[in-house]
Scaffold this active site. Structure first.
Site, PDB file in Angstrom:
ATOM      1  N   TYR A 192      64.844  -4.321  22.719  1.00  0.00           N
ATOM      2  CA  TYR A 192      64.497  -3.415  21.361  1.00  0.00           C
ATOM      3  C   TYR A 192      63.440  -2.885  21.476  1.00  0.00           C
ATOM      4  O   TYR A 192      62.321  -3.293  21.959  1.00  0.00           O
ATOM      5  CB  TYR A 192      64.630  -4.382  20.210  1.00  0.00           C
ATOM      6  CG  TYR A 192      64.483  -3.960  19.044  1.00  0.00           C
ATOM      7  CD1 TYR A 192      65.648  -3.048  18.305  1.00  0.00           C
ATOM      8  CD2 TYR A 192      63.407  -4.100  18.306  1.00  0.00           C
ATOM      9  CE1 TYR A 192      65.461  -2.614  17.165  1.00  0.00           C
ATOM     10  CE2 TYR A 192      63.194  -3.688  17.296  1.00  0.00           C
ATOM     11  CZ  TYR A 192      64.116  -2.564  16.691  1.00  0.00           C
ATOM     12  OH  TYR A 192      63.957  -2.176  15.359  1.00  0.00           O
ATOM     13  N   LYS A 208      69.773  -8.354  10.502  1.00  0.00           N
ATOM     14  CA  LYS A 208      70.881  -7.874  10.934  1.00  0.00           C
ATOM     15  C   LYS A 208      72.279  -8.713  10.645  1.00  0.00           C
ATOM     16  O   LYS A 208      72.618  -8.700   9.456  1.00  0.00           O
ATOM     17  CB  LYS A 208      70.650  -7.760  12.500  1.00  0.00           C
ATOM     18  CG  LYS A 208      69.429  -7.008  13.163  1.00  0.00           C
ATOM     19  CD  LYS A 208      69.284  -5.630  12.742  1.00  0.00           C
ATOM     20  CE  LYS A 208      68.042  -5.110  13.050  1.00  0.00           C
ATOM     21  NZ  LYS A 208      67.453  -5.103  14.343  1.00  0.00           N
TER      22      LYS A 208
HETATM   23  C1  LIG Z   1      66.104  -5.046  14.625  1.00  0.00           C
HETATM   24  C2  LIG Z   1      65.764  -5.861  15.862  1.00  0.00           C
HETATM   25  C3  LIG Z   1      64.343  -6.463  15.983  1.00  0.00           C
HETATM   26  C4  LIG Z   1      63.234  -6.162  15.128  1.00  0.00           C
HETATM   27  O1  LIG Z   1      63.677  -6.647  13.744  1.00  0.00           O
HETATM   28  P1  LIG Z   1      63.273  -5.976  12.547  1.00  0.00           P
HETATM   29  O2  LIG Z   1      63.714  -7.107  11.144  1.00  0.00           O
HETATM   30  O3  LIG Z   1      63.752  -4.743  12.222  1.00  0.00           O
HETATM   31  O4  LIG Z   1      61.523  -6.182  12.537  1.00  0.00           O
HETATM   32  C5  LIG Z   1      64.266  -7.228  17.050  1.00  0.00           C
HETATM   33  N1  LIG Z   1      65.198  -7.357  18.197  1.00  0.00           N
HETATM   34  C6  LIG Z   1      66.303  -6.887  18.109  1.00  0.00           C
HETATM   35  C7  LIG Z   1      67.274  -7.280  18.975  1.00  0.00           C
HETATM   36  C8  LIG Z   1      66.573  -6.087  16.882  1.00  0.00           C
HETATM   37  O5  LIG Z   1      67.897  -5.676  16.819  1.00  0.00           O
END
Ligand SMILES: *Cc1c(COP(=O)(O)O)cnc(C)c1O
Length: 380
Positions: free
Chosen positions: A99, A196
């Site tokens: 990421y 997510k």
């Molecule tokens: C979105 C995401 C993050 C970061 O998370 P946030 O809630 O946006 O701070 C870390 N790892 C993965 C795989 C992600 O998709």
């Protein structure tokens, strides 16, 4: 308790002793009255602990098969807390295709504090061992990776971590605990962007950590409280609510994802589709052994690898929304090179396959016919 029951009931006994409400109240309070100094009912100040957050944290521990859950203000705040276990001079071996925000935090913030990161192609887990020295303290695994859908063998990584006494951290955001349980495969810390799939409705930003070991949990709790990047009670309520349908949603994400992956694979204008459920995926066997299904995240490249073609497709979508993020009920499309991965230098990202024409889809839970029609009209 089976997973589909844990999402609903895990850690949720007696959440409202006052009135028996089925969902925990949103305790929108910063502090708690005491009868005498120290005479409180378990909570003193909401950075240190809040009953709504505690209910979510118990749920997180339950669904990830750990003993302790911790909720943070974002996924990156959770990662930040994990890295604060380290000291200057320590080294981390990390997945190279990860990421973009994690990469930015590692290189732009923590390298400045004297921590060294090795970005390694972990598709063959034995590569990890080549980077271990006396200063190595942690292995950081993201699988499936974002956005190339590489699969890393968690069990093999755990064996290396155990042999060298290193912490194994797994970012389980893409797979969700419905598909993959890193704790059962030997991970020490499971991390999520709860923004997510766990939240699942694109209405909250949050991060989570789950651990089994008490000593490690105490250290992380100390950091959570000392650094203070906690999540608020309203957000905790929303994610707890989201988790209750996680199994239903991810099941449909997987069904729709499979249909979209196959549609794209047979499309004459598509060069390559990245999805771990294809038998010709280089780590299909590992995916099959450590995941119960393959998820709804898919990346693809159009023939000719033309930047403008990719931009046109993402602009054409009517059901898919062009947006950052993933894991919500609605289908999203993204262009990693200019969006999520813009913070990774072009040379670095192209090495891992994030080329100009790469499009990433988070396939939602809409009717599959509408999703396929949308792809058809957008790609042409
Ligand atoms: C979105 C995401 C993050 C970061 O998370 P946030 O809630 O946006 O701070 C870390 N790892 C993965 C795989 C992600 O998709």
């Amino acid at each position: 308790m089976k997973f589909n029951t844990k999402t609903i009931h895990g850690g949720q006994h007696n959440v409202d002793p006052a009135f028996g409400s089925v969902m925990p109240p949103i305790y929108q309070t910063s502090t708690y009255s005491q009868t005498t100094p120290g005479g409180h009912k378990g909570f003193q100040y909401s950075r240190s602990g809040n009953p709504t957050r505690a209910a979510l944290e118990r749920s997180l521990a339950s669904i990830e098969n750990g003993n302790y859950g911790m909720a943070f203000g974002s996924g990156l705040a959770a990662i930040d807390a994990v890295l604060k276990l380290l000291k200057p001079g320590d080294e981390v071996i990390s997945t190279n295709d990860l990421y973009g925000g994690s990469y930015r935090l590692f290189t732009n913030i923590f390298e400045g504090f004297g921590i060294k990161f090795h970005f390694v192609n972990m598709s063959d887990a034995s590569n990890i061992a080549n980077f271990i020295n006396d200063n190595t303290k942690m292995i950081w695994v993201e699988t499936p990776t974002n956005p190339m859908m590489n699969i890393i063998d968690i069990k093999a990584s755990a064996a290396i971590a155990q042999k060298h006494n290193l912490l194994l951290v797994v970012d389980n955001t893409f797979a969700t605990p419905y598909l993959q349980n890193p704790m059962d495969l030997g991970a020490d810390i499971v991390m999520h962007s709860a923004t997510k799939y766990l939240g699942g409705h694109s209405d909250v930003v949050m991060g989570a950590l789950v651990v089994k070991d008490k000593e490690l949990a105490d250290k992380l709790y100390f950091i959570q409280n000392a650094s203070g990047a906690i999540s608020g009670p309203q957000d905790c309520f929303l994610v707890l609510r989201g988790i209750k349908t996680l199994h239903l949603r991810v099941q449909r994400h997987c069904e729709n994802g499979k249909a979209v992956a196959h549609y794209l694979k047979n499309h004459p204008k598509i060069e390559k589709v990245y999805w771990p459920g294809f038998e010709d995926h280089p780590n299909y066997k590992v995916a099959k052994s450590q995941m119960s299904d393959f998820g709804g995240m898919i990346s693809f490249v159009t023939k000719g690898n033309n930047y403008d073609d990719a931009i046109k497709i993402v602009e054409n979508f009517k059901v898919f929304t062009l947006a950052e993020s993933l894991g919500g009920v609605e289908s999203l499309a993204g262009h990693p090179a200019s969006m999520t991965h813009a913070s990774i230098p072009k040379e670095e990202r192209e090495k891992t396959g994030v080329v100009d024409a790469l499009i990433r889809l988070s396939v939602g839970v809409e009717d599959i016919d509408d999703l396929i029609s949308d792809l058809k009209q957008a790609i042409g």
